[in-house]
Enzyme design. Structure first.
Site, PDB file in Angstrom:
ATOM      1  CG  HIS A 107     -10.298  -3.487  -2.257  1.00 18.72           C
ATOM      2  ND1 HIS A 107     -11.923  -3.617  -2.188  1.00 18.72           N
ATOM      3  CD2 HIS A 107      -9.538  -2.617  -2.418  1.00 18.72           C
ATOM      4  CE1 HIS A 107     -11.620  -2.255  -0.827  1.00 18.72           C
ATOM      5  NE2 HIS A 107     -10.273  -1.918  -1.043  1.00 18.72           N
ATOM      6  CE  LYS A 130      -3.514   0.736  -0.005  1.00 15.24           C
ATOM      7  NZ  LYS A 130      -4.407   0.401  -0.976  1.00 15.24           N
TER       8      LYS A 130
HETATM    9  O1  GKR Z   1      -6.449  -0.746   4.625  1.00 10.49           O
HETATM   10  O2  GKR Z   1      -5.453   1.241   4.208  1.00 10.49           O
HETATM   11  C1  GKR Z   1      -6.224   0.729   3.795  1.00 10.49           C
HETATM   12  C2  GKR Z   1      -6.523   0.298   2.633  1.00 10.49           C
HETATM   13  O3  GKR Z   1      -5.705   1.384   2.470  1.00 10.49           O
HETATM   14  C3  GKR Z   1      -7.897   0.208   1.260  1.00 10.49           C
HETATM   15  O4  GKR Z   1      -8.763   0.856   1.992  1.00 10.49           O
HETATM   16  C4  GKR Z   1      -8.331   0.438   0.313  1.00 10.49           C
HETATM   17  O5  GKR Z   1     -10.274   0.179   0.020  1.00 10.49           O
HETATM   18  O6  GKR Z   1      -6.817  -1.752   0.623  1.00 10.49           O
HETATM   19  C5  GKR Z   1      -7.877  -0.497  -0.529  1.00 10.49           C
HETATM   20  C6  GKR Z   1      -7.037  -0.756  -1.829  1.00 10.49           C
HETATM   21  O7  GKR Z   1      -6.624  -1.687  -2.288  1.00 10.49           O
HETATM   22  O8  GKR Z   1      -7.360   0.585  -2.461  1.00 10.49           O
HETATM   23 MG    MG Z   2      -6.744  -0.482  -4.607  1.00  9.07          MG
END
Ligand code: GKR
Ligand code: MG
Length: 431
Positions: free
Chosen positions: A329, A201
């Protein structure tokens, strides 16, 4: 023939311990919210499901009692039509700018659909995967999902850590604010769960730093481990092309580098690597323009956002028709969501990528038997009737108490981040 009827709907919000994971919007609060749904038929068959927690969605679920009570758990088309007739359709703009989806009705239908499928499976004595067309595989593979984070584990002690933690738990609680620490996190997570693909991420630090992290992961794991990177759309088209080109030889795919289908299409034209999305093509209404613009190669579905398991299977068919890949996702979640994903993924022939999951970041569970097991990065597709799992009511009660005490009613990573950095503000495009 008179079939069973739904006589009761229980909606239980829960708060689960969540570490301080960083993303483009801010930071995860010490608790992630989920809502657990239970449907009970007049002959006492229970069906369960789990969706992201949000007080407004919970309210709509409560209101949906007027539609679901007295209905037949097999009549899902009628249930959906009745819900839309009563509450109208979700508008696209209610999705919001966050990397997750805030539309309400898709969540409500998904919650009711999964619980009804659980009931159907118990009545027919078949696992849910068989109601979705039958299994294409016996196990479903997941990817390691890495996050930059300060030290901490979340939960009642805020971001405190357990001094006795060992193995993955210790790494889960450790900080990962540098490329070296992310490599340690990756090794620890892969060692514990056996994952064979890795996603980072991004959208947290300057692109130079995050690209460096991807190269360090590539050096550490070699070319046999597919790598993905997701800055959640906070790069401009120019930044995406510049840094995307640098990563062309090491990425399996680049996920949502920039915002919107037109921006994604421009990046896609300039790069040799596939683009994936859970942000620019997020519902069936987006598909025609996504095809016309060629905005992505892979759609990351999510049954909570696409309106259930059967709709995600329909999406799989559309993807194969138009030569797109499909994967899944994720957001912070527990085992009911995980197992629902496993049944669905097992029933999709063209599911060719390891799925995202946040599951390793959580430590609690509300299903009998505790945490779901991963072997070699995979979860076995259940063979028992329905979802093949049942609720641990004591654990559910405990996490419902957490919800009542924690004071959170909706996910807000930006407000959480302001506690650490008062000047923080969410910028849809940052670099
Ligand atoms: O859990 O911080 C997180 C992610 O950024 C999530 O909210 C996203 O929706 O996992 C996600 C993504 O692939 O964009
Ligand atoms: Mg994503």
């Amino acid at each position: 023939m008179i079939g069973p009827k739904i006589k009761e709907l229980k909606v239980t919000p829960i708060a689960i311990t969540d570490p301080p994971l960083l993303n483009s919007v801010g930071i995860h609060a010490p608790y992630a919210l989920r809502t657990v749904i239970e449907l009970i038929t007049d002959d006492n068959i229970h069906g369960i499901s789990e969706i992201p927690g949000n007080i407004e969605i919970d309210r709509l679920l409560d209101q949906s009692r007027a539609v679901i009570l007295g209905s037949d758990p097999f009549q899902l088309n009628k249930l959906k039509a009745d819900l839309f007739e009563r509450f109208g359709k979700d508008e696209q703009d209610t999705r919001g700018d966050n990397p997750w989806d805030n539309r309400k009705l898709v969540h409500v239908f998904s919650a009711l659909e999964v619980a009804c499928l659980d009931i159907q499976g118990k009545i027919c004595n078949r696992p849910v995967v068989d109601l979705l067309g039958g299994r294409c595989r016996d196990q479903v593979a997941f990817a390691a999902y890495l996050f930059y984070k300060p030290k901490g584990a979340g939960g009642v002690f805020g971001y405190d850590v357990d001094p006795n933690a060992t193995g993955w738990d210790a790494a889960r609680q450790a900080s990962a604010e540098s490329s070296e620490e992310i490599v340690i996190q990756a090794k620890s997570m892969c060692h514990k769960f056996g994952f064979k693909s890795i996603k980072l991420k991004g959208g947290v630090f300057h692109p130079e730093v995050e690209v460096d992290t991807m190269f360090q992961l590539s050096d550490a794991f070699g070319s046999k481990v597919p790598l993905r990177f997701d800055p959640n759309g906070v790069w401009t088209v120019e930044t995406s092309i510049k840094y995307g080109k640098q990563m062309e030889d090491i990425l399996e795919y680049l996920e949502d580098p920039t915002r919107g289908q037109a921006g994604m299409a421009a990046v896609r034209k300039a790069l040799k690597i596939p683009l994936a999305t859970n942000m620019c093509t997020t519902s069936f209404e987006d598909i025609p323009s996504g095809i016309a613009l060629s905005s992505e190669d892979i759609i990351l579905s999510d049954h909570h956002f696409w309106g259930g398991l059967r709709e995600s299977i329909n999406l799989g068919k559309i993807c194969s028709t138009f030569g797109k890949g499909l994967s899944m996702h994720s957001n912070s979640h527990l085992g009911i969501s995980l197992v629902a994903m496993v049944h669905m993924a097992a029933a999709i022939p063209n599911l060719t990528y390891d799925l995202d999951t946040h599951y390793p970041w959580q430590s609690e569970e509300i299903i009998v038997g505790g945490r779901v097991k991963f072997e070699d990065g995979k979860v076995a597709v259940p063979r028992e009737p329905g979802l093949g799992i049942s609720l641990d009511y004591q654990a559910l009660e405990r996490l419902n108490q957490n919800y009542k005490l924690c004071g959170l009613t909706t996910r807000d990573d930006t407000t959480e981040m302001k506690k650490f950095h008062p000047d923080w503000s969410f910028k849809p495009i940052r670099w």
